[in-house]
Design an enzyme around this catalytic site. Structure first.
Site, PDB file in Angstrom:
ATOM      1  N   HIS A 162      -2.677  -4.403   7.801  1.00  0.00           N
ATOM      2  CA  HIS A 162      -1.388  -3.805   8.180  1.00  0.00           C
ATOM      3  C   HIS A 162      -1.513  -2.315   8.481  1.00  0.00           C
ATOM      4  O   HIS A 162      -0.647  -1.737   9.135  1.00  0.00           O
ATOM      5  CB  HIS A 162      -0.301  -4.091   7.132  1.00  0.00           C
ATOM      6  N   LYS A 178       0.426   0.710  11.565  1.00  0.00           N
ATOM      7  CA  LYS A 178       1.159   1.953  11.268  1.00  0.00           C
ATOM      8  C   LYS A 178       1.154   2.844  12.508  1.00  0.00           C
ATOM      9  O   LYS A 178       0.136   2.977  13.185  1.00  0.00           O
ATOM     10  CB  LYS A 178       0.510   2.686  10.083  1.00  0.00           C
ATOM     11  N   HIS A 232      -8.651  -1.375   4.921  1.00  0.00           N
ATOM     12  CA  HIS A 232      -7.842  -0.280   5.479  1.00  0.00           C
ATOM     13  C   HIS A 232      -8.675   0.983   5.762  1.00  0.00           C
ATOM     14  O   HIS A 232      -8.600   1.562   6.848  1.00  0.00           O
ATOM     15  CB  HIS A 232      -6.707   0.098   4.528  1.00  0.00           C
ATOM     16  N   LYS A 261      -5.751   4.090  -7.254  1.00  0.00           N
ATOM     17  CA  LYS A 261      -4.387   3.976  -7.773  1.00  0.00           C
ATOM     18  C   LYS A 261      -4.205   5.050  -8.830  1.00  0.00           C
ATOM     19  O   LYS A 261      -5.170   5.544  -9.402  1.00  0.00           O
ATOM     20  CB  LYS A 261      -4.164   2.585  -8.365  1.00  0.00           C
ATOM     21  N   ASP A 266      -9.804  -4.186  -2.184  1.00  0.00           N
ATOM     22  CA  ASP A 266      -8.372  -4.117  -1.871  1.00  0.00           C
ATOM     23  C   ASP A 266      -8.076  -3.085  -0.780  1.00  0.00           C
ATOM     24  O   ASP A 266      -7.207  -3.307   0.063  1.00  0.00           O
ATOM     25  CB  ASP A 266      -7.610  -3.766  -3.158  1.00  0.00           C
ATOM     26  N   ARG A 285       5.295 -25.562  -0.730  1.00  0.00           N
ATOM     27  CA  ARG A 285       5.242 -26.747  -1.589  1.00  0.00           C
ATOM     28  C   ARG A 285       6.609 -27.092  -2.170  1.00  0.00           C
ATOM     29  O   ARG A 285       6.942 -28.252  -2.362  1.00  0.00           O
ATOM     30  CB  ARG A 285       4.253 -26.523  -2.732  1.00  0.00           C
ATOM     31  N   GLU A 313      -2.891   6.352  -3.797  1.00  0.00           N
ATOM     32  CA  GLU A 313      -1.618   5.764  -4.226  1.00  0.00           C
ATOM     33  C   GLU A 313      -1.210   6.358  -5.562  1.00  0.00           C
ATOM     34  O   GLU A 313      -2.052   6.575  -6.439  1.00  0.00           O
ATOM     35  CB  GLU A 313      -1.764   4.253  -4.382  1.00  0.00           C
TER      36      GLU A 313
END
Ligand code: NDP
Ligand code: BG6
Length: 513
Positions: free
Chosen positions: A201, A205, A263, A362, A258, A62, A239
């Site tokens: 993603h 890996k 994953h 997390k 998430d 934009r 994580e």
């Protein structure tokens, strides 16, 4: 060369013969992902001479950005985030091939201008090109972008040949089953499934790809890979970092959406699927879908198959850190989970009766992703008779996805000495020791695969829906419960008591990888 479009970018140097002449369009080109992952990945493909000679990249967004400024920003992103120090000559050649088109994601004229820009590039090259549209915007604009790829004719360029348009879509692919179905319908209304590349993603890996090699290029695993020999499987994606500055996004997502739905479920599918008939994209994805569809609906009541929790204040990396509710952008009464664990049962011939435990969170003690296959204990008759105090340890095979990528096998061995005593011993294969550590980033592999039309490492529409079909009832139940039943765990610990109880109900314990 005065005309940048005619400049023979890497002319004759491309060693990847399968990459056709291409214009990549990145929607959301001023964003974080473009700077940190996409541009460095594209640079590294150029560095390795893997881009076609006729390559061009168009940023779309934009905010109006002059071409010169886009080139400067792109070069900075590559210098800041490339895994290898960039070579000036390659970066300069790539920069010459960057242009920018400004417009809103719901503005038909902007897409017509973009289509005209691509047609002009094609005319100047004197060759037809494929268009690879990478949608790297927030998910709220995925649908309008798709719609206008259709209305502008971009989605149907060169549709009948190998240079047909390809569309890469970032995660999250929907936020529940209905929205994933709606997104699939939006895709189907403008293009065919073979044109679409849904990103996860983790599939890019190296170690995730190696999982297929380890399973199917070694004869020793397959005979043991079933309920006769395997006791249970633990998949951990941990994580160390907290939610950081992404509170706004994370409050809408939570750990199940998430990390688990995409994953971790992908790791499960690759671990549990049947051998595909070939490594062709459809063959691999058919097997993944079948195994995802064989997972039983979860028990959601008390003592059921799920656990969720939020991190509270605790010590990590040698310092005290805030709890989730004190993080910026987080509601003080938030019911968003930062940790989730599931017990899954796969109801097929190979896996019936073998629990698959998935966990992600997390602010766990450190960053580690692994798949641990725990085998059944051997009969203890011989060594118990020799005076062992404990039953023999089970063998465990652990695929370390990251960091310290590799494979570890726990065996029982004899402790040296005059007595016959056993002890678990470890055999270790470490990627870095064998192959060095500078392996391609996930996005390099995925961008190259999309350029060459290989969908094996991307999620098919039915696969995304199969995973959401399993996760959506859990999300609905958690939403209905609000904060009731939300456990906590201290930052820097291995998660809540509820997750330990989940395994204890079947007589199991979490590993501490
Ligand atoms: P950003 O929030 O940085 O947004 C990307 C660009 O989209 C912005 O620069 C902006 O460009 C435009 N944009 C931002 N908000 C809006 C809005 N509300 N409406 C319309 N346009 C908007 O996203 P990221 O780059 O972080 O992520 C892009 C995609 O990749 C997302 O789908 C994300 O989920 C996914 N992803 C990101 C990861 C990451 O590490 N960043 C990791 C994994 C997936 P402009 O104003 O110029 O149009
Ligand atoms: C992303 C999640 O998909 O994966 C992030 O949105 C998470 O929350 C990240 O941090 C983890 O990826 P990696 O490759 O660092 O394990």
């Amino acid at each position: 060369m005065s005309d940048p479009v005619r400049h023979p970018f890497l002319q004759g140097l491309s060693k990847h013969r399968g990459t056709p002449p291409t214009v990549v369009v990145i929607f959301g080109a001023s964003g974080d992902l473009t700077a940190r992952k996409l541009l460095p990945a594209i640079y590294n493909l150029a560095h390795d001479n893997l881009l076609p000679a006729d390559f061009h990249l168009v940023g779309f967004g934009r905010t109006p950005v002059p071409n010169a400024e886009f080139r400067t920003l792109a070069a900075k992103a590559v210098r800041d985030f490339s895994r290898r120090a960039p070579l000036d000559a390659v970066l300069d050649r790539l920069s010459e091939r960057l242009t920018y088109v400004a417009g809103a994601y719901d503005e038909p004229d902007a897409f017509d201008r973009l289509a005209a820009h691509i047609a002009e590039i094609e005319k100047q090259l004197g060759n037809q090109v494929q268009t690879l549209c990478y949608i790297s915007t927030p998910p709220s604009v995925f649908a309008p972008v798709l719609h206008h790829l259709g209305s502008s004719g971009l989605a149907t360029r060169h549709l009948d040949g190998p240079l047909h348009t390809k569309v890469v879509i970032e995660k999250p692919f929907g936020h529940d089953l209905d929205s994933a179905r709606a997104l699939n319908a939006a895709i189907r209304s403008v293009c065919a499934e073979h044109q679409v590349y849904r990103i996860d993603h983790y599939l890019g890996k190296e170690t995730v790809q190696d999982l297929l090699v380890q399973r199917f290029a070694n004869a020793i695993f397959e005979p043991l890979w079933n309920r006769n020999y395997i006791d249970h499987v633990q998949l951990t994606v941990a994580e160390e970092l907290g939610v950081g500055s992404r509170g706004g996004y994370y409050e809408q997502a939570g750990c199940l959406r998430d990390m688990i739905q995409n994953h971790t479920m992908q790791l499960l599918a690759l671990t549990a699927m049947e051998p595909p008939v070939s490594l062709d994209a459809e063959a691999v994805r058919d097997e993944k879908v079948k195994v995802l569809q064989s997972i039983q609906p979860l028990h959601l009541g008390p003592d059921g198959d799920t656990a969720r929790a939020q991190y509270s204040t605790g010590m990590t990396g040698g310092k005290m850190v805030s709890g989730y509710l004190e993080e910026p952008g987080i509601a003080p009464d938030s019911a968003t989970e930062t940790y989730a664990a599931l017990r899954l049962s796969i109801n097929n011939w190979r896996w019936q009766g073998v629990p698959f435990y998935l966990r992600s969170g997390k602010r766990l003690p450190h960053r580690v992703s692994e798949i641990a296959i725990q085998f059944k204990r051997p009969p203890g008759t011989l060594f118990a008779a020799a005076g062992e105090r404990f039953p023999l340890a089970p063998n465990t095979l652990a695929f370390r996805i990251q960091p310290d990528e590799g494979l570890g096998l726990v065996l029982s061995g004899k402790v040296p000495g005059l007595e016959t005593r056993t002890q678990p011993v470890q055999m270790n294969f470490r990627y870095a020791a064998t192959f060095g550590s500078n392996t391609p980033e996930a996005y390099e592999r995925l961008v190259l695969d999309a350029l060459t039309g290989d969908g094996t490492l991307f999620i098919r529409g039915d696969e995304a829906e199969a995973s959401w079909r399993l996760c959506t009832p859990v999300l609905d139940a958690w939403r209905a419960q609000g904060r009731e039943g939300m456990d906590t765990y201290a930052a820097g610990s291995w998660g809540p008591a509820a997750a330990d109880a989940l395994l204890a109900r079947s007589g199991h314990l979490w590993r501490q990888p």
